[in-house]
Design an enzyme around this catalytic site. Sequence first.
Site, PDB file in Angstrom:
ATOM      1  N   HIS A 306     -44.267  14.427  -9.014  1.00 22.26           N
ATOM      2  CA  HIS A 306     -45.030  14.454  -7.765  1.00 22.26           C
ATOM      3  C   HIS A 306     -46.407  13.901  -8.030  1.00 22.26           C
ATOM      4  O   HIS A 306     -46.982  14.121  -9.100  1.00 22.26           O
ATOM      5  CB  HIS A 306     -45.153  15.894  -7.242  1.00 22.26           C
ATOM      6  CG  HIS A 306     -45.505  15.954  -5.798  1.00 22.26           C
ATOM      7  ND1 HIS A 306     -46.793  15.825  -5.337  1.00 22.26           N
ATOM      8  CD2 HIS A 306     -44.731  16.093  -4.698  1.00 22.26           C
ATOM      9  CE1 HIS A 306     -46.798  15.895  -4.012  1.00 22.26           C
ATOM     10  NE2 HIS A 306     -45.569  16.056  -3.607  1.00 22.26           N
ATOM     11  N   ASP A 363     -37.715  18.108  -2.887  1.00 17.43           N
ATOM     12  CA  ASP A 363     -36.423  17.466  -2.614  1.00 17.43           C
ATOM     13  C   ASP A 363     -35.324  17.851  -3.589  1.00 17.43           C
ATOM     14  O   ASP A 363     -34.158  17.517  -3.373  1.00 17.43           O
ATOM     15  CB  ASP A 363     -36.607  15.940  -2.625  1.00 17.43           C
ATOM     16  CG  ASP A 363     -37.470  15.506  -1.453  1.00 17.43           C
ATOM     17  OD1 ASP A 363     -38.557  14.939  -1.687  1.00 17.43           O
ATOM     18  OD2 ASP A 363     -37.078  15.799  -0.313  1.00 17.43           O
TER      19      ASP A 363
HETATM   20  C1  SDX Z   1     -42.023  13.810  -1.547  1.00 15.51           C
HETATM   21  O1  SDX Z   1     -46.878  13.079  -1.547  1.00 15.51           O
HETATM   22  C2  SDX Z   1     -46.231  14.099  -1.071  1.00 15.51           C
HETATM   23  O2  SDX Z   1     -46.774  15.147  -0.813  1.00 15.51           O
HETATM   24  C3  SDX Z   1     -44.749  13.837  -0.847  1.00 15.51           C
HETATM   25  C4  SDX Z   1     -43.918  15.067  -0.468  1.00 15.51           C
HETATM   26  C5  SDX Z   1     -44.254  15.576   0.929  1.00 15.51           C
HETATM   27  O3  SDX Z   1     -44.007  16.779   1.177  1.00 15.51           O
HETATM   28  O4  SDX Z   1     -44.645  14.754   1.785  1.00 15.51           O
HETATM   29  O5  SDX Z   1     -44.143  16.100  -1.412  1.00 15.51           O
HETATM   30  C6  SDX Z   1     -42.415  14.736  -0.447  1.00 15.51           C
HETATM   31  O6  SDX Z   1     -42.038  12.622  -1.353  1.00 15.51           O
HETATM   32  C7  SDX Z   1     -41.695  14.415  -2.895  1.00 15.51           C
HETATM   33  C8  SDX Z   1     -41.377  13.311  -3.955  1.00 15.51           C
HETATM   34  C9  SDX Z   1     -39.924  12.873  -3.766  1.00 15.51           C
HETATM   35  N1  SDX Z   1     -39.628  11.715  -4.659  1.00 15.51           N
HETATM   36  C10 SDX Z   1     -38.854  11.852  -5.727  1.00 15.51           C
HETATM   37  O7  SDX Z   1     -38.371  12.912  -6.128  1.00 15.51           O
HETATM   38  C11 SDX Z   1     -38.568  10.532  -6.452  1.00 15.51           C
HETATM   39  C12 SDX Z   1     -38.682  10.745  -7.959  1.00 15.51           C
HETATM   40  N2  SDX Z   1     -40.097  10.946  -8.290  1.00 15.51           N
HETATM   41  C13 SDX Z   1     -40.872   9.802  -8.682  1.00 15.51           C
HETATM   42  O8  SDX Z   1     -40.457   8.576  -8.234  1.00 15.51           O
HETATM   43  C14 SDX Z   1     -42.365  10.058  -8.756  1.00 15.51           C
HETATM   44  O9  SDX Z   1     -42.529  11.207  -9.469  1.00 15.51           O
HETATM   45  C15 SDX Z   1     -43.157  10.122  -7.471  1.00 15.51           C
HETATM   46  C16 SDX Z   1     -42.905   8.944  -6.600  1.00 15.51           C
HETATM   47  C17 SDX Z   1     -42.838  11.363  -6.716  1.00 15.51           C
HETATM   48  C18 SDX Z   1     -44.637  10.142  -7.853  1.00 15.51           C
HETATM   49  O10 SDX Z   1     -44.910   8.908  -8.426  1.00 15.51           O
HETATM   50  P1  SDX Z   1     -46.335   8.611  -9.102  1.00 15.51           P
HETATM   51  O11 SDX Z   1     -47.313   9.698  -8.857  1.00 15.51           O
HETATM   52  O12 SDX Z   1     -46.712   7.217  -8.713  1.00 15.51           O
HETATM   53  O13 SDX Z   1     -46.002   8.709 -10.639  1.00 15.51           O
HETATM   54  P2  SDX Z   1     -45.562   7.481 -11.532  1.00 15.51           P
HETATM   55  O14 SDX Z   1     -44.399   6.774 -10.891  1.00 15.51           O
HETATM   56  O15 SDX Z   1     -46.770   6.697 -11.897  1.00 15.51           O
HETATM   57  O16 SDX Z   1     -44.988   8.248 -12.837  1.00 15.51           O
HETATM   58  C19 SDX Z   1     -45.866   8.616 -13.912  1.00 15.51           C
HETATM   59  C20 SDX Z   1     -44.952   8.616 -15.142  1.00 15.51           C
HETATM   60  C21 SDX Z   1     -44.239   7.280 -15.368  1.00 15.51           C
HETATM   61  O17 SDX Z   1     -43.903   7.214 -16.740  1.00 15.51           O
HETATM   62  P3  SDX Z   1     -44.882   6.308 -17.729  1.00 15.51           P
HETATM   63  O18 SDX Z   1     -45.074   4.974 -17.057  1.00 15.51           O
HETATM   64  O19 SDX Z   1     -46.166   7.124 -17.841  1.00 15.51           O
HETATM   65  O20 SDX Z   1     -44.110   6.236 -19.030  1.00 15.51           O
HETATM   66  O21 SDX Z   1     -43.908   9.591 -14.963  1.00 15.51           O
HETATM   67  C22 SDX Z   1     -42.652   8.908 -14.919  1.00 15.51           C
HETATM   68  C23 SDX Z   1     -42.931   7.460 -14.622  1.00 15.51           C
HETATM   69  O22 SDX Z   1     -41.898   6.645 -15.149  1.00 15.51           O
HETATM   70  N3  SDX Z   1     -41.892   9.539 -13.829  1.00 15.51           N
HETATM   71  C24 SDX Z   1     -40.578   9.797 -13.868  1.00 15.51           C
HETATM   72  C25 SDX Z   1     -40.285  10.432 -12.653  1.00 15.51           C
HETATM   73  N4  SDX Z   1     -41.393  10.534 -11.923  1.00 15.51           N
HETATM   74  C26 SDX Z   1     -42.387   9.972 -12.647  1.00 15.51           C
HETATM   75  N5  SDX Z   1     -39.649   9.532 -14.823  1.00 15.51           N
HETATM   76  C27 SDX Z   1     -38.384   9.935 -14.538  1.00 15.51           C
HETATM   77  N6  SDX Z   1     -38.032  10.573 -13.381  1.00 15.51           N
HETATM   78  C28 SDX Z   1     -38.946  10.818 -12.435  1.00 15.51           C
HETATM   79  N7  SDX Z   1     -38.597  11.419 -11.297  1.00 15.51           N
END
Ligand code: SDX
Length: 429
Positions: A306, A363
Site C-alpha cells: 500500500h 483487497d
Molecule cells: C487500494 O491509495 C489507497 O488508499 C488505495 C485503497 C483505497 O482504499 O482507496 O487503499 C485501495 O487500491 C489498495 C491497493 C490494491 N492494490 C493491490 O493490492 C495491487 C498490489 N499492490 C501493489 O501494486 C502496490 O503495493 C501498490 C500499487 C498498492 C502501491 O504501490 P507503490 O506505493 O507505488 O509501491 P511500489 O510499486 O513502488 O513498490 C515498492 C516496492 C517495489 O519493489 P522494489 O522496486 O523496491 O524492489 O515494493 C514492491 C515493488 O516491486 N511491491 C510489491 C508489491 N507491492 C509493492 N512486490 C510484490 N507484490 C506486491 N503486491
Amino acid sequence: MSETAKLTYDGKTYELPVVIGSENEKGIDISKLRSQSGLITLDDGYANTGSCQSEITYIDGEAGILRYRGIPIEQLAEQSDFVEVAYLVIFGELPTAEQLSEFRGLLTQHQFIHESMRNHFEGFLPDAPPMAILSAMINTLGCFQPALIEPEKDEHFMEASARLMSKVRTIAAASYKKSMGQAMVYPRFDVCYPCNFLHMMFSMPNRDYEPPQEAIRALDKFLILHADHEQNCSTSTVRMVGSSRANLYASVASAVCALWGPLHGGANVAVIDMLTRIRDRGEKLEKFIERVKEKDSSERLMGFGHRVYKNFDPRARILKDACHEVLNKLGVADSLLEIALQLEDVALHDEYFVERKLYPNVDFYSGIVLRALGVPVEMFTVMFAIGRMPGWIAQWREGHMNPRARICRPRQIYTGPTLREFVPIADRE
Ligand code: SDX
C-alpha cells in the site's frame, strides 16, 4: 507557533511556510516556490505530495490507523451501519435519530432509476464490464437530473447524495441481472440498504430472495470499510475533475474509471484470480512467492502492499475476521480462504515483504467475503465503488466548498526535443 522550512539553491535561501494538521502532520506549502525561486517540485505518483487539506479521513500508515471524521474504523465497523457512516463521512457528524431517518427516507425515495434509463441496458452486450456500465450510467443519471447540484446547501446536498448513493445500487444490481439475462428486480421500500442490494441482485420475478442476517451484516461491514480513504487514486480523480466545476455525476463517473485499474479497486478481482490460479495449479506457495520476488517479475502478490500503510491495513484485519464469521455462519467453506491465510503467513515471514513493509491491504480478503455472499467476481470492483460513493461525494463537496479552490493543473519537467524546425515531407528520409 508557525514553522518554516528553508530551501537553499543557487546561493539563495528561500523560507517556505510549514502547514501543521490537527494530527500534527506537517507539509511544506510550496504555493509560492516557483514565483520566488523559479523552481517547481517533481514527485512521481505524488508519493510525497499533499494535494489538499481535508477534514474527512485520517490515516496513519505507520501505525495502521484509519478514522472517518475522527472516529476509528474499528468502532464504526462494529457499532454503526453503512447509511449512518455515509452521513458521517459526507456531513461531518454522526446523525441524530431524526437526521438519520430523513436520510434513510431519501435513499428509499430515490432508489428507482428513470424507466427509460432501463432501456440503456439494452445497448450493452451481456458480457459488458460492469464498471464500464456503472460509469456510463452514472453519467447518464446526470442527464436525468439536469438540476445543478448546489453543494453549499446541506438539505439540497443531502438529497443529491442520497439520490446518487441509492441509484448506484439499483444500477449495479441491474447490470448484474443484464449479464445473467434475467429480469431486473425493482427495489423494496421496507428493507435496509445492503439488504435491498442483495434483494435486487438475487430475487427473481417469481420469488423474493430473503438474505440471511449474516449476509446483510457482512455486506454492511464491507461497505463501511470502503466508505472513504483520503486522497487515493480514484478520490484524487473526483477532486481533479470536480476542480474544473464539472458536476457531481461526471466527477464520480470518472472516479469509477480510476478505481477500475488492477492496482487500485480492481485488485479485489486480481486477488481472487491469483488465489484461484494457485489452487488450480496446485502450486506450492513458497514457489509462487519466489516468482513474485524475482527481479522484473510479472507476478505481484495482489492484495498486498500500500502506498500509505506500512503496517497492517486495519480494514484487512476486520475483513479477515469477517471472512471467518460469514463463512461459519452461512455454513460455507472456501478453499481460497485457506490459501489466502497460508499465503499471508508465508509473505509476512519473508524478508522481501518485511523489508518493503508489504502487508495485506483491504483487497486481500474482501473478495472472499463477497464470494460467500454469492456476488460474482465481475461485480467485485462495482461493490468497492458502491462502498466508496460517500467518500467520493464528501471529497467532491469539500473541494467545491474550499474558498481557495482552484482548478487542478500540475506542472511538469519537459524532457523532449529542444527547438527544431519543421521538415517538409519531401525532405524527410
Ligand atoms: C487500494 O491509495 C489507497 O488508499 C488505495 C485503497 C483505497 O482504499 O482507496 O487503499 C485501495 O487500491 C489498495 C491497493 C490494491 N492494490 C493491490 O493490492 C495491487 C498490489 N499492490 C501493489 O501494486 C502496490 O503495493 C501498490 C500499487 C498498492 C502501491 O504501490 P507503490 O506505493 O507505488 O509501491 P511500489 O510499486 O513502488 O513498490 C515498492 C516496492 C517495489 O519493489 P522494489 O522496486 O523496491 O524492489 O515494493 C514492491 C515493488 O516491486 N511491491 C510489491 C508489491 N507491492 C509493492 N512486490 C510484490 N507484490 C506486491 N503486491
